[in-house]
Design an enzyme around this catalytic site. Structure first.
Site, PDB file in Angstrom:
ATOM      1  N   GLU A  99       0.836  -1.210   0.000  1.00 19.51           N
ATOM      2  CA  GLU A  99       0.000   0.000   0.000  1.00 19.51           C
ATOM      3  C   GLU A  99       0.868   1.257   0.000  1.00 19.51           C
ATOM      4  O   GLU A  99       1.306   1.720   1.056  1.00 19.51           O
ATOM      5  CB  GLU A  99      -0.925   0.017   1.229  1.00 19.51           C
ATOM      6  CG  GLU A  99      -1.824   1.258   1.270  1.00 19.51           C
ATOM      7  CD  GLU A  99      -2.770   1.298   2.466  1.00 19.51           C
ATOM      8  OE1 GLU A  99      -2.602   0.487   3.396  1.00 19.51           O
ATOM      9  OE2 GLU A  99      -3.670   2.150   2.464  1.00 19.51           O
ATOM     10  N   LYS A 104      -2.488  -2.045  -3.216  1.00 15.37           N
ATOM     11  CA  LYS A 104      -3.549  -1.208  -2.635  1.00 15.37           C
ATOM     12  C   LYS A 104      -3.142   0.250  -2.809  1.00 15.37           C
ATOM     13  O   LYS A 104      -2.492   0.829  -1.938  1.00 15.37           O
ATOM     14  CB  LYS A 104      -3.727  -1.557  -1.155  1.00 15.37           C
ATOM     15  CG  LYS A 104      -4.692  -0.636  -0.421  1.00 15.37           C
ATOM     16  CD  LYS A 104      -5.136  -1.218   0.908  1.00 15.37           C
ATOM     17  CE  LYS A 104      -6.036  -0.234   1.643  1.00 15.37           C
ATOM     18  NZ  LYS A 104      -6.825  -0.856   2.690  1.00 15.37           N
TER      19      LYS A 104
HETATM   20  P1  13P Z   1      -9.371   4.081   4.029  1.00 18.35           P
HETATM   21  O1  13P Z   1     -10.176   3.369   2.970  1.00 18.35           O
HETATM   22  O2  13P Z   1     -10.197   4.688   5.110  1.00 18.35           O
HETATM   23  O3  13P Z   1      -8.338   4.997   3.437  1.00 18.35           O
HETATM   24  O4  13P Z   1      -8.574   2.934   4.793  1.00 18.35           O
HETATM   25  C1  13P Z   1      -7.932   1.966   4.061  1.00 18.35           C
HETATM   26  C2  13P Z   1      -6.695   1.566   4.736  1.00 18.35           C
HETATM   27  O5  13P Z   1      -6.492   0.404   5.003  1.00 18.35           O
HETATM   28  C3  13P Z   1      -5.697   2.590   5.052  1.00 18.35           C
HETATM   29  O6  13P Z   1      -4.489   1.968   5.361  1.00 18.35           O
END
Ligand code: 13P
Length: 337
Positions: A177, A219
């Protein structure tokens, strides 16, 4: 649930338009969310809330994976069932956040790097035994004057690659991510530029580290205007720019891209995902891994009260179904009523 490869796990999570529920808020973040509904963030309240989500009827068929926080993967219901069993009964796979949050990068007061690599192998061994199928590590980049710096991008992306290779060694799917924050008044072009630099660096380091891309989930943020920019890009502009950016840097063998919502409203997050999936088919599945954009309405309906659990579950089930529709490009606003 038996899988013969990491690729099978990743594909299962996003099969038939399903997506991921990010329920991995750390305790301080959970306290912030609970503050908005005046609920105290105790261990029991956190468990009750997560149990409400995982038992919601809309988990089945719409949610293929759930990201948990360390506390949650160990918690049980009042009748002694592990919460991860509840998740599995709904047909979804439990995953776990393994990063330990952010620390300053090179003493910067803005730029950050993610903590937690030192004992990661050891922690992954335990999480795999506890039943996690996949993991998450979040890197955070800011847009600003000369930011993000290439040094900070590379430091974060090389850590993501190191993390991914440790996780794969432990037979779990790493979700990588790289989040470019929406905070600020920057333009969508600035976000495109920063996101491009991150993705280019990320896939360079993943390949250097020998990470199996076919057993990895990305992500990312969507490419949007800053949240305080005067001119906001339209739904179609966000969809077009995001897809263009991904097509330029993401290898075809990656099975799944599951977006974070990053502070978008529930409807915007759904509408953006739908618009992307309407443009065309892609080599990867484009789905969701939302935290706030799946939970905002649920929290509001719940307010910490047992008598509101059913309504809160209805709100969650609806949101999860809307996002599944969006990941198939079949959502429209009139389904929202
Ligand atoms: P949000 O969709 O609220 O951004 O959270 C996703 C997430 O896992 C952030 O690390």
């Amino acid at each position: 649930m038996d899988f013969s490869s990491l690729n099978e796990i990743a594909k299962f999570i996003v099969s038939d338009g399903k997506g991921i529920l990010a329920a991995d808020e750390s305790n301080p973040t959970c306290a912030k969310r609970f503050d908005t509904i005046s609920v105290e963030s105790t261990e029991k309240n956190r468990r009750d809330y997560r149990e409400l989500l995982f038992r919601a009827p809309g988990m089945a068929n719409n949610i293929g994976g759930v990201i948990l926080f360390d506390e949650t993967i160990r918690q049980k219901t009042d009748d002694g069932l592990h919460l991860i069993e509840v998740i599995k009964q709904q047909g979804a796979l439990p995953g776990i956040k393994v990063d330990k949050g952010l620390v300053a990068f090179n003493e910067s007061n803005i730029e950050k790097v993610t903590n937690g690599i030192d004992d990661l192998d050891q922690r992954c061994q335990e999480y795999a035994k506890l039943g996690a199928f996949f993991t998450k590590w979040r890197a955070v980049l800011n847009i600003g004057e000369q930011l993000p710096s290439q040094d900070c991008i590379d430091a974060n992306m090389s850590l993501l690659a190191k993390y991914a290779s440790i996780v794969q060694k432990n037979n779990m799917v790493p979700m990588v991510e790289p989040e470019v924050l929406m905070d600020g008044d920057h333009s969508i072009e600035d976000c495109y530029d920063a996101t491009s630099k991150c993705l280019e660096s990320l896939f360079y380091f993943l390949s250097e580290a020998g990470v199996d891309i076919s057993g990895t989930i990305l992500k990312p943020n969507m490419v949007t205007s800053g949240n305080s920019a005067e001119t906001q890009a339209s739904i179609d502009e966000v969809a077009g720019a995001t897809v263009e950016c991904l097509k330029s840097y993401v290898p075809d063998e990656l099975p799944a891209i599951t977006f974070l919502s990053g502070g978008q409203s529930e409807i915007d997050a759904t509408a953006h995902l739908n618009a992307m999936n309407k443009i065309s088919n892609y080599p990867w599945r484009l789905s969701f891994s939302y935290g706030r954009a799946l939970q905002a309405g649920t929290l509001k309906a719940w307010k910490g009260k047992a008598e509101n659990v059913k309504d809160a579950q209805l709100a969650f089930s609806h949101r999860a179904f809307m996002n599944k529709k969006a990941s198939l490009g079949l959502w429209s606003v009139d389904l929202e009523i």
